[in-house]
Design a protein around this motif. Structure first.
Motif, PDB file in Angstrom:
ATOM      1  N   LEU A 148     -55.878 -56.177  39.690  1.00 14.76           N
ATOM      2  CA  LEU A 148     -55.221 -55.068  40.379  1.00 14.76           C
ATOM      3  C   LEU A 148     -55.020 -53.848  39.483  1.00 14.76           C
ATOM      4  O   LEU A 148     -54.771 -52.750  39.991  1.00 14.76           O
ATOM      5  CB  LEU A 148     -53.884 -55.531  40.966  1.00 14.76           C
ATOM      6  CG  LEU A 148     -53.975 -56.630  42.038  1.00 14.76           C
ATOM      7  CD1 LEU A 148     -52.585 -56.978  42.568  1.00 14.76           C
ATOM      8  CD2 LEU A 148     -54.893 -56.215  43.176  1.00 14.76           C
ATOM      9  N   THR A 149     -55.139 -53.998  38.158  1.00 14.69           N
ATOM     10  CA  THR A 149     -55.032 -52.823  37.290  1.00 14.69           C
ATOM     11  C   THR A 149     -56.243 -51.908  37.437  1.00 14.69           C
ATOM     12  O   THR A 149     -56.197 -50.747  37.016  1.00 14.69           O
ATOM     13  CB  THR A 149     -54.867 -53.234  35.816  1.00 14.69           C
ATOM     14  OG1 THR A 149     -56.029 -53.936  35.378  1.00 14.69           O
ATOM     15  CG2 THR A 149     -53.632 -54.106  35.627  1.00 14.69           C
ATOM     16  N   ASP A 150     -57.333 -52.403  38.050  1.00 19.46           N
ATOM     17  CA  ASP A 150     -58.489 -51.551  38.303  1.00 19.46           C
ATOM     18  C   ASP A 150     -58.155 -50.405  39.250  1.00 19.46           C
ATOM     19  O   ASP A 150     -58.852 -49.384  39.268  1.00 19.46           O
ATOM     20  CB  ASP A 150     -59.638 -52.368  38.906  1.00 19.46           C
ATOM     21  CG  ASP A 150     -60.256 -53.341  37.914  1.00 19.46           C
ATOM     22  OD1 ASP A 150     -59.982 -53.195  36.700  1.00 19.46           O
ATOM     23  OD2 ASP A 150     -60.999 -54.234  38.354  1.00 19.46           O
ATOM     24  N   ILE A 151     -57.095 -50.565  40.024  1.00 24.99           N
ATOM     25  CA  ILE A 151     -56.705 -49.535  40.991  1.00 24.99           C
ATOM     26  C   ILE A 151     -56.309 -48.252  40.262  1.00 24.99           C
ATOM     27  O   ILE A 151     -56.743 -47.145  40.630  1.00 24.99           O
ATOM     28  CB  ILE A 151     -55.564 -50.048  41.883  1.00 24.99           C
ATOM     29  CG1 ILE A 151     -56.070 -51.182  42.779  1.00 24.99           C
ATOM     30  CG2 ILE A 151     -54.975 -48.911  42.717  1.00 24.99           C
ATOM     31  CD1 ILE A 151     -54.989 -51.884  43.566  1.00 24.99           C
ATOM     32  N   SER A 152     -55.493 -48.375  39.241  1.00 24.75           N
ATOM     33  CA  SER A 152     -55.050 -47.182  38.498  1.00 24.75           C
ATOM     34  C   SER A 152     -56.231 -46.459  37.870  1.00 24.75           C
ATOM     35  O   SER A 152     -56.303 -45.222  37.894  1.00 24.75           O
ATOM     36  CB  SER A 152     -54.042 -47.578  37.416  1.00 24.75           C
ATOM     37  OG  SER A 152     -52.847 -48.038  38.007  1.00 24.75           O
ATOM     38  N   PHE A 153     -57.168 -47.207  37.303  1.00 21.87           N
ATOM     39  CA  PHE A 153     -58.337 -46.567  36.691  1.00 21.87           C
ATOM     40  C   PHE A 153     -59.135 -45.796  37.734  1.00 21.87           C
ATOM     41  O   PHE A 153     -59.522 -44.639  37.507  1.00 21.87           O
ATOM     42  CB  PHE A 153     -59.221 -47.616  36.026  1.00 21.87           C
ATOM     43  CG  PHE A 153     -60.482 -47.036  35.428  1.00 21.87           C
ATOM     44  CD1 PHE A 153     -60.455 -46.418  34.190  1.00 21.87           C
ATOM     45  CD2 PHE A 153     -61.683 -47.083  36.127  1.00 21.87           C
ATOM     46  CE1 PHE A 153     -61.606 -45.855  33.642  1.00 21.87           C
ATOM     47  CE2 PHE A 153     -62.842 -46.528  35.590  1.00 21.87           C
ATOM     48  CZ  PHE A 153     -62.803 -45.918  34.348  1.00 21.87           C
ATOM     49  N   ASP A 182     -64.364 -53.592  45.865  1.00 24.47           N
ATOM     50  CA  ASP A 182     -63.432 -53.070  44.870  1.00 24.47           C
ATOM     51  C   ASP A 182     -63.141 -51.593  45.121  1.00 24.47           C
ATOM     52  O   ASP A 182     -63.657 -51.001  46.084  1.00 24.47           O
ATOM     53  CB  ASP A 182     -63.966 -53.328  43.464  1.00 24.47           C
ATOM     54  CG  ASP A 182     -65.209 -52.496  43.122  1.00 24.47           C
ATOM     55  OD1 ASP A 182     -65.532 -51.536  43.850  1.00 24.47           O
ATOM     56  OD2 ASP A 182     -65.861 -52.832  42.104  1.00 24.47           O
ATOM     57  N   PRO A 183     -62.298 -50.952  44.301  1.00 26.57           N
ATOM     58  CA  PRO A 183     -61.944 -49.551  44.534  1.00 26.57           C
ATOM     59  C   PRO A 183     -63.095 -48.560  44.407  1.00 26.57           C
ATOM     60  O   PRO A 183     -62.908 -47.378  44.712  1.00 26.57           O
ATOM     61  CB  PRO A 183     -60.872 -49.281  43.467  1.00 26.57           C
ATOM     62  CG  PRO A 183     -60.262 -50.611  43.201  1.00 26.57           C
ATOM     63  CD  PRO A 183     -61.412 -51.555  43.269  1.00 26.57           C
ATOM     64  N   PHE A 184     -64.248 -49.002  43.986  1.00 25.62           N
ATOM     65  CA  PHE A 184     -65.436 -48.142  43.979  1.00 25.62           C
ATOM     66  C   PHE A 184     -66.407 -48.519  45.096  1.00 25.62           C
ATOM     67  O   PHE A 184     -67.547 -48.051  45.128  1.00 25.62           O
ATOM     68  CB  PHE A 184     -66.139 -48.214  42.620  1.00 25.62           C
ATOM     69  CG  PHE A 184     -65.348 -47.570  41.512  1.00 25.62           C
ATOM     70  CD1 PHE A 184     -65.268 -46.186  41.399  1.00 25.62           C
ATOM     71  CD2 PHE A 184     -64.657 -48.349  40.596  1.00 25.62           C
ATOM     72  CE1 PHE A 184     -64.524 -45.590  40.391  1.00 25.62           C
ATOM     73  CE2 PHE A 184     -63.919 -47.772  39.585  1.00 25.62           C
ATOM     74  CZ  PHE A 184     -63.841 -46.383  39.478  1.00 25.62           C
ATOM     75  N   LEU A 236     -61.097 -40.779  40.132  1.00 25.62           N
ATOM     76  CA  LEU A 236     -61.394 -40.076  41.383  1.00 25.62           C
ATOM     77  C   LEU A 236     -60.078 -39.729  42.055  1.00 25.62           C
ATOM     78  O   LEU A 236     -59.475 -40.549  42.737  1.00 25.62           O
ATOM     79  CB  LEU A 236     -62.250 -40.960  42.306  1.00 25.62           C
ATOM     80  CG  LEU A 236     -63.591 -41.415  41.729  1.00 25.62           C
ATOM     81  CD1 LEU A 236     -64.267 -42.402  42.666  1.00 25.62           C
ATOM     82  CD2 LEU A 236     -64.498 -40.207  41.479  1.00 25.62           C
ATOM     83  N   GLN A 237     -59.645 -38.490  41.890  1.00 30.80           N
ATOM     84  CA  GLN A 237     -58.290 -38.092  42.277  1.00 30.80           C
ATOM     85  C   GLN A 237     -58.212 -37.681  43.754  1.00 30.80           C
ATOM     86  O   GLN A 237     -57.820 -36.568  44.103  1.00 30.80           O
ATOM     87  CB  GLN A 237     -57.812 -36.957  41.368  1.00 30.80           C
ATOM     88  CG  GLN A 237     -57.475 -37.383  39.959  1.00 30.80           C
ATOM     89  CD  GLN A 237     -56.127 -38.098  39.894  1.00 30.80           C
ATOM     90  OE1 GLN A 237     -55.437 -38.253  40.881  1.00 30.80           O
ATOM     91  NE2 GLN A 237     -55.755 -38.532  38.698  1.00 30.80           N
ATOM     92  N   PHE A 238     -58.571 -38.596  44.619  1.00 31.20           N
ATOM     93  CA  PHE A 238     -58.536 -38.283  46.049  1.00 31.20           C
ATOM     94  C   PHE A 238     -57.111 -38.153  46.578  1.00 31.20           C
ATOM     95  O   PHE A 238     -56.841 -37.339  47.459  1.00 31.20           O
ATOM     96  CB  PHE A 238     -59.273 -39.372  46.843  1.00 31.20           C
ATOM     97  CG  PHE A 238     -60.731 -39.493  46.492  1.00 31.20           C
ATOM     98  CD1 PHE A 238     -61.546 -38.372  46.405  1.00 31.20           C
ATOM     99  CD2 PHE A 238     -61.290 -40.738  46.249  1.00 31.20           C
ATOM    100  CE1 PHE A 238     -62.885 -38.489  46.081  1.00 31.20           C
ATOM    101  CE2 PHE A 238     -62.634 -40.873  45.938  1.00 31.20           C
ATOM    102  CZ  PHE A 238     -63.434 -39.744  45.858  1.00 31.20           C
ATOM    103  N   LEU A 239     -56.202 -38.939  46.052  1.00 36.94           N
ATOM    104  CA  LEU A 239     -54.824 -38.861  46.542  1.00 36.94           C
ATOM    105  C   LEU A 239     -54.131 -37.612  46.013  1.00 36.94           C
ATOM    106  O   LEU A 239     -53.386 -36.949  46.732  1.00 36.94           O
ATOM    107  CB  LEU A 239     -54.053 -40.122  46.141  1.00 36.94           C
ATOM    108  CG  LEU A 239     -54.609 -41.437  46.714  1.00 36.94           C
ATOM    109  CD1 LEU A 239     -53.696 -42.596  46.320  1.00 36.94           C
ATOM    110  CD2 LEU A 239     -54.778 -41.374  48.215  1.00 36.94           C
ATOM    111  N   ARG A 240     -54.391 -37.254  44.783  1.00 38.59           N
ATOM    112  CA  ARG A 240     -53.785 -36.042  44.204  1.00 38.59           C
ATOM    113  C   ARG A 240     -54.228 -34.792  44.937  1.00 38.59           C
ATOM    114  O   ARG A 240     -53.430 -33.862  45.166  1.00 38.59           O
ATOM    115  CB  ARG A 240     -54.180 -35.921  42.729  1.00 38.59           C
ATOM    116  CG  ARG A 240     -53.597 -34.708  42.000  1.00 38.59           C
ATOM    117  CD  ARG A 240     -54.331 -34.442  40.702  1.00 38.59           C
ATOM    118  NE  ARG A 240     -55.734 -34.057  40.943  1.00 38.59           N
ATOM    119  CZ  ARG A 240     -56.654 -33.973  39.988  1.00 38.59           C
ATOM    120  NH1 ARG A 240     -56.336 -34.271  38.739  1.00 38.59           N
ATOM    121  NH2 ARG A 240     -57.887 -33.599  40.282  1.00 38.59           N
TER     122      ARG A 240
END
Length: 299
Positions: free
Chosen positions: A253-258, A231-233, A263-267
């Motif tokens: 797939l809504t877990d992606i936004s959370f 998962d995203p973690f 964890l703002q790696f993309l920002r």
């Protein structure tokens, strides 16, 4: 909630390609019956891993994108109403061969082909003899069940691949693989490193990752399986052992936004500082590294 169920098919390949295809189609049908909406096969799914040896006759194993193999797999996707990822040995023209994966949408339409970009070369992984480096870049596919990206085996070890796919909108990264024993280092298993390296890419991109491997003895190599979804973690949600099997995993797939909001790696990327990533040679060559890590380019 945006639930999607994945099916990963982990099989042992025999020397008979047709028998491998039949067994794979049977497994795909089983996956669809059990609720799989996106099904991914292993790298070079219907062939034994032939790059263990250099042999010119193996070029005859390659298939065109408009040939009977992919036409057949497209029909399977349409009949079952599933998204299907089909890794295959592609003949693109006279003397032009790629390690590729075709992506079929749930109506059987071929959305495109991803060609493997990173081509390894080591004992019993003689891929540079058989495959040209991919020229399709890193496409993503907007399927009926979500946006997906594909990286093929050696691609999965390079973080740049997953970052590009994530930035282009992929929600699930699929990594069809053929990885196993290291013939010159029989006491070493890369299985844990493989699992950690790939699942970590889900963390720093905030995406789901699905890795599919093959199993069993083929010629001089043993493939260790271990297919999984993380998962995203980076948590492993489902995994297989070193035996043949079908992995089914339902994700939201809504877990992606959370994950990305936490964890703002993309920002927080600093793209203006990443120029050294575009330099093939050692960017520190000819300079000195100060104790604090600053590069001094003075002679």
């Amino acid at each position: 909630m945006r639930a999607v169920t994945m099916g990963l098919i982990q099989l042992h390949c025999t020397p008979d390609p047709e028998a491998n295809i039949e067994r794979t189609i049977s497994a795909i049908q089983d996956a669809a019956t059990k609720g799989a909406q996106i099904v991914c096969l292993q790298e070079l799914f219907h062939l034994q891993y032939f790059p263990q040896r250099v042999a010119m006759e193996n070029y005859n194993l390659a298939q065109p994108t408009d040939g009977p193999l992919l036409e057949r797999m497209g029909r399977v996707a349409a009949e079952l109403g599933i998204v299907l990822i089909v890794p295959f040995y592609e003949r693109a023209g006279k003397g032009m061969y790629f390690n590729s994966a075709a992506v079929f949408d749930a109506d059987g339409t071929m959305l495109g082909v991803t060609r493997k970009n990173h081509i390894p070369e080591s004992p019993q992984y003689y891929e540079k003899y058989y495959f040209s480096p991919g020229n399709t870049g890193y496409p993503v596919y907007a399927t009926q069940y979500g946006v997906i990206g594909v990286g093929i085996c050696w691609d999965e070890w390079f973080p740049e691949v997953s970052r590009i796919l994530a930035l282009r909108g992929a929600e699930i990264l699929f990594f069809p693989s053929a990885i196993g024993s290291e013939p010159e280092h029989p006491h070493i298993s890369t299985k844990r490193a493989w699992e950690k390296a790939i699942s970590a890419q889900g963390i720093y991109n905030g995406v789901f990752v699905a890795a599919v491997n093959r199993v069993g003895q083929e010629d001089q190599m043993t493939f260790y399986g271990g297919s999984f979804v993380s998962d995203p973690f980076g948590e492993i949600k489902e995994s297989l052992s070193d035996q043949e099997g079908l992995l089914l995993c339902t994700v939201d797939l809504t877990d992606i936004s959370f994950a990305r909001n936490l964890l703002q790696f993309l920002r927080d990327r600093r793209v203006e500082t990443y120029q050294p990533l575009l330099e093939l040679e050692n960017f520190q060559a000819g300079g000195k590294v100060h104790a604090k890590g600053r590069l001094d380019s003075r002679k």
